[in-house]
Design an enzyme around this catalytic site. Structure first.
Site, PDB file in Angstrom:
ATOM      1  N   SER A  35       0.889  -1.167   0.000  1.00 46.31           N
ATOM      2  CA  SER A  35       0.000   0.000   0.000  1.00 46.31           C
ATOM      3  C   SER A  35       0.918   1.206   0.000  1.00 46.31           C
ATOM      4  O   SER A  35       2.093   1.090   0.385  1.00 46.31           O
ATOM      5  CB  SER A  35      -0.838   0.007   1.290  1.00 46.31           C
ATOM      6  OG  SER A  35      -1.426   1.281   1.514  1.00 46.31           O
ATOM      7  N   TYR A  47      -2.365   0.306  10.746  1.00 45.84           N
ATOM      8  CA  TYR A  47      -2.317  -0.107   9.336  1.00 45.84           C
ATOM      9  C   TYR A  47      -0.952   0.231   8.741  1.00 45.84           C
ATOM     10  O   TYR A  47      -0.332  -0.596   8.061  1.00 45.84           O
ATOM     11  CB  TYR A  47      -3.428   0.603   8.558  1.00 45.84           C
ATOM     12  CG  TYR A  47      -3.545   0.177   7.104  1.00 45.84           C
ATOM     13  CD1 TYR A  47      -4.093  -1.052   6.761  1.00 45.84           C
ATOM     14  CD2 TYR A  47      -3.130   1.021   6.069  1.00 45.84           C
ATOM     15  CE1 TYR A  47      -4.227  -1.447   5.418  1.00 45.84           C
ATOM     16  CE2 TYR A  47      -3.253   0.647   4.738  1.00 45.84           C
ATOM     17  CZ  TYR A  47      -3.799  -0.587   4.416  1.00 45.84           C
ATOM     18  OH  TYR A  47      -3.925  -0.961   3.091  1.00 45.84           O
TER      19      TYR A  47
HETATM   20  N1  LIG Z   1      -8.692  -0.176  -0.644  1.00 39.72           N
HETATM   21  C1  LIG Z   1      -7.622   0.569  -0.770  1.00 39.72           C
HETATM   22  O1  LIG Z   1      -7.704   1.795  -1.001  1.00 39.72           O
HETATM   23  C2  LIG Z   1      -6.261  -0.061  -0.633  1.00 39.72           C
HETATM   24  C3  LIG Z   1      -5.119   0.731  -0.887  1.00 39.72           C
HETATM   25  C4  LIG Z   1      -3.869   0.167  -0.809  1.00 39.72           C
HETATM   26  C5  LIG Z   1      -3.737  -1.167  -0.480  1.00 39.72           C
HETATM   27  N2  LIG Z   1      -4.838  -1.921  -0.224  1.00 39.72           N
HETATM   28  C6  LIG Z   1      -4.640  -3.326   0.126  1.00 39.72           C
HETATM   29  O2  LIG Z   1      -5.237  -4.118  -0.875  1.00 39.72           O
HETATM   30  C7  LIG Z   1      -5.520  -5.409  -0.330  1.00 39.72           C
HETATM   31  C8  LIG Z   1      -6.915  -5.841  -0.764  1.00 39.72           C
HETATM   32  O3  LIG Z   1      -7.841  -4.966  -0.179  1.00 39.72           O
HETATM   33  P1  LIG Z   1      -9.162  -4.458  -0.951  1.00 39.72           P
HETATM   34  O4  LIG Z   1      -9.117  -2.986  -0.914  1.00 39.72           O
HETATM   35  O5  LIG Z   1      -9.315  -5.154  -2.228  1.00 39.72           O
HETATM   36  O6  LIG Z   1     -10.282  -4.917   0.128  1.00 39.72           O
HETATM   37  P2  LIG Z   1     -11.564  -5.863   0.002  1.00 39.72           P
HETATM   38  O7  LIG Z   1     -12.156  -5.923   1.363  1.00 39.72           O
HETATM   39  O8  LIG Z   1     -12.410  -5.417  -1.134  1.00 39.72           O
HETATM   40  O9  LIG Z   1     -10.940  -7.298  -0.339  1.00 39.72           O
HETATM   41  C9  LIG Z   1     -10.242  -8.010   0.643  1.00 39.72           C
HETATM   42  C10 LIG Z   1     -10.750  -9.439   0.705  1.00 39.72           C
HETATM   43  O10 LIG Z   1     -10.005 -10.090   1.751  1.00 39.72           O
HETATM   44  C11 LIG Z   1     -10.892 -10.918   2.483  1.00 39.72           C
HETATM   45  N3  LIG Z   1     -10.395 -11.069   3.845  1.00 39.72           N
HETATM   46  C12 LIG Z   1     -10.243 -10.107   4.787  1.00 39.72           C
HETATM   47  N4  LIG Z   1      -9.814 -10.659   5.937  1.00 39.72           N
HETATM   48  C13 LIG Z   1      -9.688 -11.996   5.710  1.00 39.72           C
HETATM   49  C14 LIG Z   1      -9.294 -13.093   6.513  1.00 39.72           C
HETATM   50  N5  LIG Z   1      -8.977 -12.931   7.812  1.00 39.72           N
HETATM   51  N6  LIG Z   1      -9.252 -14.313   5.960  1.00 39.72           N
HETATM   52  C15 LIG Z   1      -9.607 -14.499   4.653  1.00 39.72           C
HETATM   53  N7  LIG Z   1     -10.010 -13.492   3.843  1.00 39.72           N
HETATM   54  C16 LIG Z   1     -10.046 -12.256   4.373  1.00 39.72           C
HETATM   55  C17 LIG Z   1     -12.233 -10.185   2.461  1.00 39.72           C
HETATM   56  O11 LIG Z   1     -13.315 -11.095   2.659  1.00 39.72           O
HETATM   57  C18 LIG Z   1     -12.230  -9.562   1.063  1.00 39.72           C
HETATM   58  O12 LIG Z   1     -12.919 -10.386   0.133  1.00 39.72           O
HETATM   59  C19 LIG Z   1      -5.308  -5.296   1.182  1.00 39.72           C
HETATM   60  O13 LIG Z   1      -4.055  -5.865   1.520  1.00 39.72           O
HETATM   61  C20 LIG Z   1      -5.281  -3.793   1.403  1.00 39.72           C
HETATM   62  O14 LIG Z   1      -4.532  -3.451   2.543  1.00 39.72           O
HETATM   63  C21 LIG Z   1      -6.091  -1.408  -0.301  1.00 39.72           C
END
Ligand SMILES: NC(=O)c1ccc[n+]([C@@H]2O[C@H](COP(=O)([O-])OP(=O)(O)OC[C@H]3O[C@@H](n4cnc5c(N)ncnc54)[C@H](O)[C@@H]3O)[C@@H](O)[C@H]2O)c1
Length: 277
Positions: free
Chosen positions: A142, A155
């Site tokens: 991130s 985070y």
């Molecule tokens: N959303 C943002 O703006 C952003 C920015 C930078 C990085 N990220 C990173 O991207 C990655 C994906 O996040 P996203 O934004 O797609 O979120 P999201 O919630 O849309 O997708 C994450 C998925 O992970 C699953 N999950 C969460 N905890 C879990 C667990 N304990 N066991 C199994 N599955 C689990 C959830 O059910 C979900 O389907 C993360 O590592 C997040 O930190 C997100």
């Protein structure tokens, strides 16, 4: 077809970025297993992508669930070329000062157990198969892995820890397995969840005015969505273009770190000189 005949396992592949990576990998010729805690989301992705995808319901905090995901992936597709560690949670920018004293430890444990331990367990469970395939691992970082303000202190600390983990595993796993990271900026279309330990279960990522906010924050002055980030993972997963890359984290964030002290209207000079497009 940059990933023809490749097999990937994606944690958190049921939603947001992980789902977009699964879709793009299939488009590029890969077969994909996803591990997610939501059976409903898994069913949706498998329903949309068909025989090229299998889903395993489980929790990334549990080694047994990772082992089951690796075993089911190999049973279905014969091997594992790429692990994508991606499942994560956020803290909705919760400050340390604003946290109740007795919330700090449980919030720390929840955040680190998913965002850091979840990646380490995935790496450990996938290692024998990645060794066999001379494969690679890619972890979602991130902007918070490099800069403050993309989350709260919990985070940000987890994502800095992931950068260290990537470098150490690249060191430990060479010359057989490459280990890299992609560090996205804000992701439109995500459902990123908050921490139960901070009573954030009702928080919705979609409530953030993303389209209006992001262009003001990054030099590229655009909001980026799940599918805009998937190509970074294709780059690290394919076997043709990135042979020398290991221990690398791709800053893939619209230029968050390039903002410096510049004025909010960074494009004005170029637009004035060369005209608006
Ligand atoms: N959303 C943002 O703006 C952003 C920015 C930078 C990085 N990220 C990173 O991207 C990655 C994906 O996040 P996203 O934004 O797609 O979120 P999201 O919630 O849309 O997708 C994450 C998925 O992970 C699953 N999950 C969460 N905890 C879990 C667990 N304990 N066991 C199994 N599955 C689990 C959830 O059910 C979900 O389907 C993360 O590592 C997040 O930190 C997100």
């Amino acid at each position: 077809m940059q990933l023809k005949d490749q097999v990937a396992l994606i944690t958190g592949g049921g939603s947001g970025l992980g789902r977009a990576i699964a879709e793009r990998f299939v488009e590029e010729g890969a077969r994909v297993a996803i591990l997610d805690r939501s059976q409903e989301r898994i069913d949706e992705v498998v329903g949309a992508l068909g025989d090229n995808v299998i889903g395993v319901a489980g929790d990334v905090r549990e080694m047994a669930d990772h082992k089951r995901a690796v075993a089911e992936c190999v049973r279905a597709f014969g091997k594992l070329d790429t692990l994508v560690g991606n499942a994560g949670v956020w803290d909705y920018n919760q400050t340390l000062a604003g946290m109740a004293d007795d919330a700090v430890s449980p919030a720390f444990d929840e955040m680190f157990s998913i965002n850091v331990r979840g990646y380490l367990l995935a790496a450990k469970a996938a290692l024998p198969e990645l060794y066999k395939s001379r494969g690679n691992a890619i972890f979602t970082v991130s902007n918070a892995g490099f800069y403050p303000g993309g989350g709260g202190v919990l985070y940000t600390a987890t994502k800095h820890a992931v950068v260290g983990m990537i470098k150490q595993l690249a060191h430990e796993w060479g010359p057989y397995i490459r280990v890299n990271g992609v560090a996205p900026g804000g992701i439109g279309g995500s459902n990123l969840a908050g921490l139960s330990a901070l009573s954030q279960d009702g928080h919705r990522f979609s409530d953030i005015p993303f389209d209006e906010l992001m262009p003001r924050l990054v030099p590229l002055e655009k909001a980026f969505y799940t599918q805009d980030y998937a190509g970074g993972y294709v780059f690290f997963a394919n076997r043709r273009d990135n042979g020398p890359a290991t221990g690398v984290v791709l800053n893939f964030d619209g230029g968050i770190g390039m903002r410096g002290f510049a004025s909010p209207n960074m494009g004005a000079e170029l637009a004035e000189k060369f005209g608006e497009f």
